[in-house]
Design an enzyme around this catalytic site. Structure first.
Site, PDB file in Angstrom:
ATOM      1  N   HIS A  10      18.095 -20.278  36.879  1.00  0.00           N
ATOM      2  CA  HIS A  10      17.056 -19.336  36.354  1.00  0.00           C
ATOM      3  C   HIS A  10      15.478 -19.502  37.020  1.00  0.00           C
ATOM      4  O   HIS A  10      15.241 -20.605  36.993  1.00  0.00           O
ATOM      5  CB  HIS A  10      17.807 -18.815  35.337  1.00  0.00           C
ATOM      6  CG  HIS A  10      16.866 -19.667  33.819  1.00  0.00           C
ATOM      7  ND1 HIS A  10      17.668 -20.971  33.903  1.00  0.00           N
ATOM      8  CD2 HIS A  10      15.586 -19.175  33.151  1.00  0.00           C
ATOM      9  CE1 HIS A  10      17.316 -21.355  32.756  1.00  0.00           C
ATOM     10  NE2 HIS A  10      16.270 -20.460  32.336  1.00  0.00           N
ATOM     11  N   ASP A  25      20.437 -21.698  30.888  1.00  0.00           N
ATOM     12  CA  ASP A  25      19.922 -20.863  29.127  1.00  0.00           C
ATOM     13  C   ASP A  25      20.444 -19.913  28.930  1.00  0.00           C
ATOM     14  O   ASP A  25      20.014 -19.141  28.355  1.00  0.00           O
ATOM     15  CB  ASP A  25      18.520 -20.425  29.363  1.00  0.00           C
ATOM     16  CG  ASP A  25      17.352 -21.795  29.313  1.00  0.00           C
ATOM     17  OD1 ASP A  25      18.028 -23.114  29.211  1.00  0.00           O
ATOM     18  OD2 ASP A  25      15.772 -21.714  28.962  1.00  0.00           O
ATOM     19  N   ASP A  45      10.014 -23.751  33.515  1.00  0.00           N
ATOM     20  CA  ASP A  45      10.670 -25.421  32.564  1.00  0.00           C
ATOM     21  C   ASP A  45      11.878 -25.385  33.142  1.00  0.00           C
ATOM     22  O   ASP A  45      12.891 -26.701  33.112  1.00  0.00           O
ATOM     23  CB  ASP A  45      10.929 -25.368  31.078  1.00  0.00           C
ATOM     24  CG  ASP A  45      11.887 -24.257  30.386  1.00  0.00           C
ATOM     25  OD1 ASP A  45      11.973 -23.332  30.905  1.00  0.00           O
ATOM     26  OD2 ASP A  45      12.747 -24.588  29.720  1.00  0.00           O
ATOM     27  N   HIS A  46      12.608 -25.306  34.259  1.00  0.00           N
ATOM     28  CA  HIS A  46      13.707 -25.182  35.077  1.00  0.00           C
ATOM     29  C   HIS A  46      13.199 -25.421  36.200  1.00  0.00           C
ATOM     30  O   HIS A  46      14.276 -26.237  37.196  1.00  0.00           O
ATOM     31  CB  HIS A  46      15.042 -23.732  34.765  1.00  0.00           C
ATOM     32  CG  HIS A  46      15.407 -23.962  33.606  1.00  0.00           C
ATOM     33  ND1 HIS A  46      16.396 -24.942  32.508  1.00  0.00           N
ATOM     34  CD2 HIS A  46      14.426 -23.421  32.346  1.00  0.00           C
ATOM     35  CE1 HIS A  46      16.478 -24.341  31.512  1.00  0.00           C
ATOM     36  NE2 HIS A  46      15.522 -24.036  31.352  1.00  0.00           N
ATOM     37  N   HIS A  70      19.314 -27.290  26.567  1.00  0.00           N
ATOM     38  CA  HIS A  70      17.946 -27.025  25.571  1.00  0.00           C
ATOM     39  C   HIS A  70      18.615 -27.906  24.564  1.00  0.00           C
ATOM     40  O   HIS A  70      19.534 -27.886  23.729  1.00  0.00           O
ATOM     41  CB  HIS A  70      16.968 -25.845  24.897  1.00  0.00           C
ATOM     42  CG  HIS A  70      15.616 -25.618  26.055  1.00  0.00           C
ATOM     43  ND1 HIS A  70      14.937 -25.703  26.134  1.00  0.00           N
ATOM     44  CD2 HIS A  70      16.215 -25.025  27.211  1.00  0.00           C
ATOM     45  CE1 HIS A  70      13.865 -25.201  27.216  1.00  0.00           C
ATOM     46  NE2 HIS A  70      14.980 -24.562  27.524  1.00  0.00           N
ATOM     47  N   HIS A 110      12.773 -19.706  35.312  1.00  0.00           N
ATOM     48  CA  HIS A 110      11.860 -20.146  34.317  1.00  0.00           C
ATOM     49  C   HIS A 110      11.491 -21.424  34.209  1.00  0.00           C
ATOM     50  O   HIS A 110      11.896 -22.091  35.154  1.00  0.00           O
ATOM     51  CB  HIS A 110      12.557 -19.678  32.597  1.00  0.00           C
ATOM     52  CG  HIS A 110      12.515 -18.663  32.138  1.00  0.00           C
ATOM     53  ND1 HIS A 110      12.805 -18.123  31.252  1.00  0.00           N
ATOM     54  CD2 HIS A 110      12.288 -17.435  32.424  1.00  0.00           C
ATOM     55  CE1 HIS A 110      13.864 -17.174  30.779  1.00  0.00           C
ATOM     56  NE2 HIS A 110      12.883 -16.603  31.923  1.00  0.00           N
ATOM     57  N   HIS A 142      19.993 -13.512  29.180  1.00  0.00           N
ATOM     58  CA  HIS A 142      18.254 -14.733  29.097  1.00  0.00           C
ATOM     59  C   HIS A 142      17.619 -14.357  30.648  1.00  0.00           C
ATOM     60  O   HIS A 142      16.223 -13.654  30.035  1.00  0.00           O
ATOM     61  CB  HIS A 142      19.267 -15.756  29.225  1.00  0.00           C
ATOM     62  CG  HIS A 142      17.964 -16.684  29.419  1.00  0.00           C
ATOM     63  ND1 HIS A 142      16.592 -16.730  28.036  1.00  0.00           N
ATOM     64  CD2 HIS A 142      16.949 -17.916  29.593  1.00  0.00           C
ATOM     65  CE1 HIS A 142      15.607 -18.256  27.905  1.00  0.00           C
ATOM     66  NE2 HIS A 142      15.927 -17.736  29.329  1.00  0.00           N
TER      67      HIS A 142
HETATM   68 ZN   LIG Z   1      14.412 -23.239  29.211  1.00  0.00          ZN
HETATM   69 ZN   LIG Z   2      14.745 -19.612  30.212  1.00  0.00          ZN
END
Ligand SMILES: [Zn+2]
Ligand SMILES: [Zn+2]
Length: 257
Positions: A52, A130, A56-57, A168, A54, A108
């Site tokens: 996805h 996530d 942080d990915h 995570h 985001h 999410h």
């Molecule tokens: Zn994440």
């Molecule tokens: Zn995420």
């Protein structure tokens, strides 16, 4: 094939799967740590999978592609660092000799996908981003409770021994909530003790398995009488409908300390 969760930022894991020569990485939010690890282990980066949008990915994707020429595969319907191969529900991708099925898991984010390999040296493998966490699930940034419940139900139906690679390390905090919901769940109590021990030694609690999650994760247990009772005690407007129970749990968890 070896599977390794490379820690990143405060609580992310960048999953790396490799055959001793070529590697696959999932959701690289950064590139320096990944490149150093690959170099240290003498591996060539073959493919990047993204679940996805985001940061942080995805934050390390461009630099990794530039440094290694890796092929990038990600969701069809999310903003993504181009160029990449976009995939959607029911499609298959072959990476390092494994055949991954793309499963759509909105909730999410709106276009979140998961990658599932049914045949991965005897034990199925799931990269779920996530969407599903051990003992919990992702927050609903772009989807409805009904969508997320539907997504989780699809993952919960995978074989019990499926390795669940979440992105995570939220396990202990999720389990605190899970125990508030189901204080009498014996499997949950045993799992909490095991995870506390792992974290005390700074080991990851992951991968989990679908069998474990079905027995301890309240977000997969919305039909259990004890879970319904807890949800109704917290929010009296909750009905016995799974979506209603799930919505109450998700909102409750957002504010749970
Ligand atoms: Zn994440
Ligand atoms: Zn995420």
């Amino acid at each position: 094939m070896k599977l390794f969760p490379l820690p990143a930022f405060s609580d992310n894991y960048i999953w790396i799967l490799h055959d001793g020569q070529r590697a696959l990485v999932v959701d690289p939010g950064e590139s320096d740590g990944v490149l150093a690890w690959l170099k240290q282990h003498g591996l060539k980066l073959d493919t990047i999978l993204i679940t996805h949008h985001h940061a942080d990915h995805t934050g390390g994707v461009a630099a990794l592609r530039e440094a290694t020429g890796a092929h990038v595969i990600g969701p069809a319907f999310e903003p993504m660092p181009e160029p990449l191969q976009r995939v959607s529900a029911g499609e298959h991708v072959n990476v390092l000799g494994l055949r991954f099925e793309v499963i759509e898991v909105p909730g999410h984010t709106a276009g979140h996908i998961a990658f599932y390999a049914a045949e991965a040296e005897g034990t199925p493998l799931l990269f779920c981003g996530d969407t599903l966490f051990s003992g919990g699930c992702g927050r609903l940034f772009e989807g409805t409770p009904a969508q997320m419940l539907d997504s989780l139900t699809r993952l919960a139906a995978l074989p019990a021994d499926t390795r669940v690679c979440c992105t995570h390390e939220y396990t202990l905090s999720n389990l605190k909530f899970a125990q508030a919901i189901e204080p009498d769940n014996g499997a949950l109590a045993a799992y909490v003790a095991k995870c506390q021990q792992q974290r005390a030694q700074n080991f990851p609690t992951l991968p989990s398995s679908i069998g474990v999650e079905n027995s301890i994760n309240p977000f997969l247990r919305t039909a259990e009488a004890a879970v319904v009772r807890s949800a109704q005690a917290h929010e009296p407007a909750t009905t016995t409908d799974a979506v209603s129970v799930f919505a109450t749990l998700r909102t409750w968890k957002n504010n749970f300390k």
